[in-house]
Design an enzyme around this catalytic site. Structure first.
Site, PDB file in Angstrom:
ATOM      1  N   THR A 184       0.506  -0.856   0.059  1.00  0.00           N
ATOM      2  CA  THR A 184      -0.070  -0.359   0.507  1.00  0.00           C
ATOM      3  C   THR A 184       0.728   1.284  -0.086  1.00  0.00           C
ATOM      4  O   THR A 184       1.881   1.111   0.241  1.00  0.00           O
ATOM      5  CB  THR A 184      -0.740   0.263   1.516  1.00  0.00           C
ATOM      6  OG1 THR A 184      -0.226   0.133   2.213  1.00  0.00           O
ATOM      7  CG2 THR A 184      -1.716  -1.063   0.943  1.00  0.00           C
ATOM      8  N   GLU A 331      -5.213  -4.266  -0.064  1.00  0.00           N
ATOM      9  CA  GLU A 331      -5.953  -5.483   0.894  1.00  0.00           C
ATOM     10  C   GLU A 331      -6.820  -6.036   0.155  1.00  0.00           C
ATOM     11  O   GLU A 331      -7.079  -7.423   0.428  1.00  0.00           O
ATOM     12  CB  GLU A 331      -5.754  -5.131   2.093  1.00  0.00           C
ATOM     13  CG  GLU A 331      -4.706  -3.938   2.823  1.00  0.00           C
ATOM     14  CD  GLU A 331      -4.848  -2.029   2.120  1.00  0.00           C
ATOM     15  OE1 GLU A 331      -5.061  -1.992   1.175  1.00  0.00           O
ATOM     16  OE2 GLU A 331      -4.562  -1.803   3.189  1.00  0.00           O
ATOM     17  N   LYS A 440     -12.810  17.559  10.073  1.00  0.00           N
ATOM     18  CA  LYS A 440     -13.559  17.401  11.995  1.00  0.00           C
ATOM     19  C   LYS A 440     -14.073  18.707  12.579  1.00  0.00           C
ATOM     20  O   LYS A 440     -13.384  19.652  13.093  1.00  0.00           O
ATOM     21  CB  LYS A 440     -13.133  16.757  12.952  1.00  0.00           C
ATOM     22  CG  LYS A 440     -12.589  15.248  12.071  1.00  0.00           C
ATOM     23  CD  LYS A 440     -12.270  14.500  13.546  1.00  0.00           C
ATOM     24  CE  LYS A 440     -12.259  13.172  13.241  1.00  0.00           C
ATOM     25  NZ  LYS A 440     -10.645  12.570  12.118  1.00  0.00           N
ATOM     26  N   TRP A 445     -18.948  16.279  11.261  1.00  0.00           N
ATOM     27  CA  TRP A 445     -18.042  15.583  10.471  1.00  0.00           C
ATOM     28  C   TRP A 445     -18.686  16.106   8.830  1.00  0.00           C
ATOM     29  O   TRP A 445     -19.855  16.372   8.856  1.00  0.00           O
ATOM     30  CB  TRP A 445     -18.658  14.013  10.436  1.00  0.00           C
ATOM     31  CG  TRP A 445     -17.130  13.289  11.592  1.00  0.00           C
ATOM     32  CD1 TRP A 445     -16.847  14.615  12.341  1.00  0.00           C
ATOM     33  CD2 TRP A 445     -16.632  12.074  11.991  1.00  0.00           C
ATOM     34  NE1 TRP A 445     -15.850  13.590  13.383  1.00  0.00           N
ATOM     35  CE2 TRP A 445     -15.965  12.213  12.840  1.00  0.00           C
ATOM     36  CE3 TRP A 445     -16.723  11.158  10.686  1.00  0.00           C
ATOM     37  CZ2 TRP A 445     -15.437  10.638  13.213  1.00  0.00           C
ATOM     38  CZ3 TRP A 445     -16.246   9.419  11.396  1.00  0.00           C
ATOM     39  CH2 TRP A 445     -15.276   9.736  12.185  1.00  0.00           C
TER      40      TRP A 445
HETATM   41  P1  ADP Z   1      -3.612   3.952  -1.555  1.00  0.00           P
HETATM   42  O1  ADP Z   1      -4.711   5.024  -1.903  1.00  0.00           O
HETATM   43  O2  ADP Z   1      -3.312   4.542  -0.329  1.00  0.00           O
HETATM   44  O3  ADP Z   1      -2.483   4.254  -2.530  1.00  0.00           O
HETATM   45  P2  ADP Z   1      -4.981   2.107  -2.342  1.00  0.00           P
HETATM   46  O4  ADP Z   1      -5.139   2.363  -3.992  1.00  0.00           O
HETATM   47  O5  ADP Z   1      -4.935   0.625  -1.556  1.00  0.00           O
HETATM   48  O6  ADP Z   1      -4.057   2.465  -1.689  1.00  0.00           O
HETATM   49  O7  ADP Z   1      -6.339   2.686  -1.938  1.00  0.00           O
HETATM   50  C1  ADP Z   1      -7.852   2.068  -1.435  1.00  0.00           C
HETATM   51  C2  ADP Z   1      -8.547   3.464  -0.736  1.00  0.00           C
HETATM   52  O8  ADP Z   1      -9.340   4.003  -1.877  1.00  0.00           O
HETATM   53  C3  ADP Z   1      -9.658   3.021  -0.473  1.00  0.00           C
HETATM   54  O9  ADP Z   1      -9.646   2.910   1.177  1.00  0.00           O
HETATM   55  C4  ADP Z   1     -10.562   4.866  -0.846  1.00  0.00           C
HETATM   56  O10 ADP Z   1     -10.374   5.488   0.137  1.00  0.00           O
HETATM   57  C5  ADP Z   1      -9.807   4.696  -1.776  1.00  0.00           C
HETATM   58  N1  ADP Z   1     -10.825   4.107  -2.610  1.00  0.00           N
HETATM   59  C6  ADP Z   1     -10.661   3.144  -3.542  1.00  0.00           C
HETATM   60  N2  ADP Z   1     -12.246   3.209  -5.093  1.00  0.00           N
HETATM   61  C7  ADP Z   1     -12.555   4.253  -4.809  1.00  0.00           C
HETATM   62  C8  ADP Z   1     -13.906   4.791  -4.892  1.00  0.00           C
HETATM   63  N3  ADP Z   1     -14.213   4.303  -6.202  1.00  0.00           N
HETATM   64  N4  ADP Z   1     -14.200   5.748  -4.015  1.00  0.00           N
HETATM   65  C9  ADP Z   1     -13.910   6.516  -3.390  1.00  0.00           C
HETATM   66  N5  ADP Z   1     -12.386   6.161  -2.435  1.00  0.00           N
HETATM   67  C10 ADP Z   1     -12.170   5.070  -3.407  1.00  0.00           C
END
Ligand code: ADP
Length: 542
Positions: A184, A331, A440, A445
């Site tokens: 990640t 994940e 916040k 929120w």
């Molecule tokens: P990072 O963003 O930390 O590089 P990831 O690509 O695994 O790692 O990101 C996952 C996160 O991206 C999710 O927990 C969520 O917050 C955001 N995310 C993914 N797809 C969407 C979506 N369609 N709408 C909103 N948020 C999203």
């Protein structure tokens, strides 16, 4: 109890590799190189090159479970590593080329990578963290240029493959053996490794092929704009090999013109990428609607961060192009939820239908969803109760590689996503924020996602990102960073009026800052942490 009498046939990627060779030997993988020229390889030849790679790695001493890293753009050589490495029993580890040398050094050392497969253009980046990763014993350069000498520690990929034979007795792997390691991006704390198994990857690919999900089939031409170092290119590559879909790999050219040219020239039917990519593409299509023929396009999947409704609707209304909005995480392999409109919702108003399609949708088959309050109480699906989204399923991580982040896994077997959501009676998830981005204000929120989605519907706004700025009375207040469309301007007062009817008054941003581009994360998402660093004190300075 009586067990079923069906074969214990392990779910491994080797099956996908053989299937592509046997049934779709003539289907192509097209790659666009750094100089913009195209290379084409058939699945039959792809199989042979995966076999050669497996032999070569064995010759170099790579054994079962060893990590073989990649540092590369999307191209067919990278795909050979995606299949060749796991099918010989090792683990392909995709390094994110947009991370800093320090982060890359940390990740590669944490993974104890043994071999690195790298694009020639990225060797200077590797040089900057090479010292930190003594475990890397072999460095292999995908596209070594014969006219330029390689550093003495590196070997050319083509020279490595050349002497090897074109078939390999791929081992019988257990389906729970690991096939791929993906970190990640570590926006909070150190990056964490997610270790996919053959079984989880195969099931995820099959899931992606379902019509209710992405529906990838042998008739498709798939363009993964999402990089192969970002959550396994969302499984699009594995789903394509599984089904024999033609693949189009964009290489390093991810600007709207290059992507649209490629889509039109190769008859792309399916493309996937993060919203920032599609914002640029829609803008170019709007400016020059006749220039690119996207007649073949079936759907474009947008995920990675929230797809603004105005983006989804803009593609549909002005260009007849369908967007599929999906949510996922590294994940979760990453497909978690997909925003499909259920048939019983088809007769709702257009505005309501857009709301469902712009939500994150509901869990795909084999994924289960719930949301919980801070004390762990499971919340009702009433469209109002806000809590943290949790998921479980066969392609969801049960631990991080190396054991960090144990608090992300609940005692009763769910993964805590860190996304704050509501879930409506139909099961549609709406992300209000990542927990670290929510504003916040006093005890309330405020959803940064809702505000930026609304702002991006304004005709003069190309990009909007809302972030928390420090406030002496309310602790935090929302501030919006705005990118104006070329040739257009909009005043703060106009933006405030535009938002007024849509939100309670206390939600409206306290300030608007104009930026040339919203900063991006290593995976192309809006980087709000940078905005907070840069403008977090705009309200206290006033
Ligand atoms: P990072 O963003 O930390 O590089 P990831 O690509 O695994 O790692 O990101 C996952 C996160 O991206 C999710 O927990 C969520 O917050 C955001 N995310 C993914 N797809 C969407 C979506 N369609 N709408 C909103 N948020 C999203």
């Amino acid at each position: 109890m009586i067990d079923g009498l069906m074969m214990d046939f392990p779910l491994t990627l080797t099956h996908f590799l053989r299937r592509a060779r046997d049934f779709f030997g003539h289907h192509e993988i097209v790659s666009r190189k750094g100089d913009k020229s195209l290379t084409r390889i058939s699945y039959a030849d792809f199989y042979k090159r995966c076999a050669k790679l497996a032999h070569a790695l064995r010759r170099l001493g790579v054994t079962r479970g060893d990590r073989v890293a990649t540092l590369a753009w999307n191209h067919s050589g990278h795909l050979e590593a995606y299949l060749g490495v796991p099918c010989m029993g090792a683990v392909v580890h995709t390094l994110n080329l947009r991370l800093s040398p320090d982060e890359l050094g940390y990740i590669a050392a944490h993974a104890e990578d043994k071999v690195l497969l790298v694009d020639a253009s990225l060797l200077p980046l590797f040089e900057k963290f090479r010292e930190k990763v003594p475990s890397i014993r072999h460095v292999i350069v995908f596209d070594a240029d014969s006219s330029k000498p390689l550093p003495d520690y590196a070997t050319s990929y083509e020279a490595l493959l050349a002497p090897e034979v074109e078939d390999y007795d791929f081992p019988h792997l257990g389906e729970n053996e690991s096939c791929m390691l993906c970190y990640t991006s570590g926006t909070t704390g150190n990056p964490k490794g997610v270790l996919y198994s053959h079984r989880s990857t195969v099931l995820h690919a099959l899931g992606a092929c379902m019509r209710d999900n992405l529906g990838i089939a042998c008739t498709d031409t798939v363009l993964p704009v999402v990089p192969m170092f970002h959550a396994a290119a969302w499984g699009l590559t594995f789903a394509s090999v599984a089904t024999g879909a033609k693949l189009v790999m964009p290489g390093p050219h991810l600007d709207p013109t290059s992507l649209l040219e490629l889509m039109a020239a190769e008859g792309v039917t399916f493309a996937g990428g993060v919203p920032t990519i599609w914002i640029g593409i829609l803008d170019l299509l709007d400016k020059d609607p006749k220039r690119f023929d996207l007649g073949a396009m079936r759907t474009m999947v947008i995920g990675g961060s929230a797809a603004p409704p105005a983006l989804i609707e803009g593609f549909r209304a002005r260009h007849g192009l369908e967007v599929t909005h999906a949510w996922g995480m590294t994940e979760t392999s990453p497909l978690g939820t997909v925003a499909r409109l259920k048939p019983e919702l088809q007769d709702r108003s257009d505005a309501e239908k857009l709301t469902f399609r712009a939500s994150q949708g509901f869990a795909t088959v084999l994924v289960e969803q719930r949301h919980t309050s801070e004390d762990g109480t499971v919340l009702p699906w009433d469209g109002k109760s806000m809590g943290e989204l949790e998921v479980r399923g066969p392609w969801v991580a049960r631990a991080y590689y190396g054991g960090e982040g144990k608090d992300r896994f609940t005692k009763d077997g769910w993964f805590r996503t860190g996304d704050v959501v509501t879930i409506d009676v139909e099961g549609y998830v709406n992300i209000t924020d990542r927990s670290k981005d929510v504003v916040k204000s006093g005890g309330e929120w405020i959803s940064s996602v809702a505000l930026e989605n609304a702002l991006m519907a304004h005709p003069a706004v190309l990009e909007a990102a809302v972030f928390a700025a420090a406030h002496p009375k309310w602790s935090e207040r929302p501030v919006a960073a705005i990118v104006e469309r070329e040739g257009k301007t909009v005043t703060d007062a106009e933006l405030a009026t535009f938002l007024e009817s849509k939100f309670p008054k206390y939600w409206l941003p306290d300030a608007y800052v104009r930026v040339a581009q919203v900063p991006r994360t290593s995976t192309g998402k809006f980087m709000k942490s940078k905005l907070r660093d840069q403008y977090g004190d705009v309200l206290t300075k006033k």
